[in-house]
Design an enzyme around this catalytic site. Structure first.
Site, PDB file in Angstrom:
ATOM      1  N   HIS A 117      -0.921  -5.328 -10.161  1.00  0.00           N
ATOM      2  CA  HIS A 117      -0.314  -4.403 -11.081  1.00  0.00           C
ATOM      3  C   HIS A 117       0.477  -5.164 -12.045  1.00  0.00           C
ATOM      4  O   HIS A 117       0.680  -6.497 -12.108  1.00  0.00           O
ATOM      5  CB  HIS A 117       0.543  -3.176 -10.590  1.00  0.00           C
ATOM      6  CG  HIS A 117      -0.246  -2.680  -9.476  1.00  0.00           C
ATOM      7  ND1 HIS A 117      -1.252  -1.725  -9.723  1.00  0.00           N
ATOM      8  CD2 HIS A 117      -0.240  -2.817  -8.001  1.00  0.00           C
ATOM      9  CE1 HIS A 117      -1.700  -1.137  -8.534  1.00  0.00           C
ATOM     10  NE2 HIS A 117      -1.321  -1.931  -7.617  1.00  0.00           N
TER      11      HIS A 117
ATOM     12  N   ARG B  34       3.476  -4.106   4.583  1.00  0.00           N
ATOM     13  CA  ARG B  34       3.366  -3.808   3.345  1.00  0.00           C
ATOM     14  C   ARG B  34       3.649  -5.141   2.329  1.00  0.00           C
ATOM     15  O   ARG B  34       4.486  -6.122   2.654  1.00  0.00           O
ATOM     16  CB  ARG B  34       4.095  -2.827   2.713  1.00  0.00           C
ATOM     17  CG  ARG B  34       3.339  -1.409   2.584  1.00  0.00           C
ATOM     18  CD  ARG B  34       4.262  -0.643   1.764  1.00  0.00           C
ATOM     19  NE  ARG B  34       3.315  -0.414   0.309  1.00  0.00           N
ATOM     20  CZ  ARG B  34       2.181   0.330   0.220  1.00  0.00           C
ATOM     21  NH1 ARG B  34       1.793   0.824   1.534  1.00  0.00           N
ATOM     22  NH2 ARG B  34       1.632   0.241  -0.700  1.00  0.00           N
TER      23      ARG B  34
ATOM     24  N   CYS C  30      -6.249  -2.568  -7.318  1.00  0.00           N
ATOM     25  CA  CYS C  30      -5.520  -2.174  -5.986  1.00  0.00           C
ATOM     26  C   CYS C  30      -6.621  -1.117  -5.435  1.00  0.00           C
ATOM     27  O   CYS C  30      -7.527  -1.353  -4.555  1.00  0.00           O
ATOM     28  CB  CYS C  30      -4.435  -1.646  -6.356  1.00  0.00           C
ATOM     29  SG  CYS C  30      -3.418  -1.556  -4.923  1.00  0.00           S
TER      30      CYS C  30
HETATM   31  N1  GLN Z   1      -3.275   2.716  -0.680  1.00  0.00           N
HETATM   32  C1  GLN Z   1      -3.644   1.291  -0.911  1.00  0.00           C
HETATM   33  C2  GLN Z   1      -2.758   0.418  -0.054  1.00  0.00           C
HETATM   34  O1  GLN Z   1      -1.896   0.508  -0.090  1.00  0.00           O
HETATM   35  C3  GLN Z   1      -3.746   1.191  -2.492  1.00  0.00           C
HETATM   36  C4  GLN Z   1      -2.346   1.091  -2.869  1.00  0.00           C
HETATM   37  C5  GLN Z   1      -2.361   0.847  -4.585  1.00  0.00           C
HETATM   38  O2  GLN Z   1      -3.328   1.192  -5.183  1.00  0.00           O
HETATM   39  N2  GLN Z   1      -1.240   0.597  -4.995  1.00  0.00           N
HETATM   40  O3  GLN Z   1      -3.418  -0.679   0.402  1.00  0.00           O
END
Ligand code: GLN
Length: 241
Positions: free
Chosen positions: A193, A130, A96
């Site tokens: 994750h 998102r 990520c």
């Molecule tokens: N800030 C980044 C995004 O939302 C990474 C998010 C994360 O590492 N969970 O794309």
């Protein structure tokens, strides 16, 4: 035990980049390394720390944009060192936020550009959408990769990286092209994750086997099938997005 051989695992920025249980990757990897007969030695690299002289495996997790800004600045000063490790074949797994920073750049939703170190040929823009939920990626090298994503970063690959696989469920790199994760040489990047490694021992095995081949010229698998991982994979796959 006398025949136990050390493997140095560099854990990147655990203070800033450790979200949604990414620390679990380290726990799963050290456990699996022991099961294969190695003695893992974990070295944390936080902002300002000195890199150890020898590194066998590099892993790193995700983080908030604020953490990424601090980390990007520190990482920029180490770009040459990580590029040299990658070119030398050191296996790495970045998730990520660090996946984004191991690419060329991450342009945040507010329009600022965080320079990456270009170890992976990927580039990311923060988007309005998102991408959240359970993900299944069909991969050539690791079978089905199962995890959980939560990001607004929209990542596209250049010709120097290949996708880890095709997304069967979820968004992956972006909602449009069906690709999940990226690989250049022995460097793997992914949005997943969960944590990822407890559910995907095939990826732990790749990191350990590659490191062992490089350092000791040999790898003989000793760990058996991880039944807990098998159950976790089945349960995660049954969950709706
Ligand atoms: N800030 C980044 C995004 O939302 C990474 C998010 C994360 O590492 N969970 O794309």
């Amino acid at each position: 035990m006398a025949d136990q051989r050390e493997l140095v695992i560099l854990s990147l920025y655990p203070r800033d980049m450790n979200i949604y249980g990414d620390r679990g990757n380290l726990l799963a990897l050290t456990r699996r390394a022991r099961a294969h007969g190695f003695e893992p030695r974990v070295v944390d690299l936080n902002i300002g720390d000195t890199l150890p002289e020898h590194v066998d495996i590099v892993i790193g997790g995700g983080g908030q944009d604020s953490g990424q800004i601090r980390v990007a600045a520190d990482l920029a000063g180490r770009a040459a060192e990580f590029q040299a490790l990658a070119e030398g074949g050191t296996p790495m797994l970045v998730i990520c936020g660090l996946y984004q920073l191991f690419g060329h750049r991450f342009v945040t939703t507010s329009g600022s550009t965080l320079q990456g170190i270009g170890v992976l040929d990927v580039e990311t823009r923060g988007g309005d959408e998102r991408m959240i939920g359970n993900v299944v990626v069909d991969s050539r090298d690791f079978g089905e990769i199962i995890g959980y994503e939560n990001h607004s970063g929209y990542t596209v690959l250049g010709s120097g990286s290949e996708p880890l696989g095709t997304v069967l469920q979820g968004a992956g790199n972006n909602p449009d092209d069906g690709s999940g994760g990226a690989r250049s040489g022995n460097v793997l990047g992914s949005y997943l994750h969960g944590s990822l490694l407890p559910k995907n021992p095939a990826i732990s095995d790749f990191l350990i086997a590659t490191a062992a081949q490089r350092r000791y010229d040999a790898f003989e698998p000793r760990a058996g099938v991880d039944q807990t991982a098998e159950r976790a994979r089945a349960a995660a796959k049954r969950r709706p997005r």
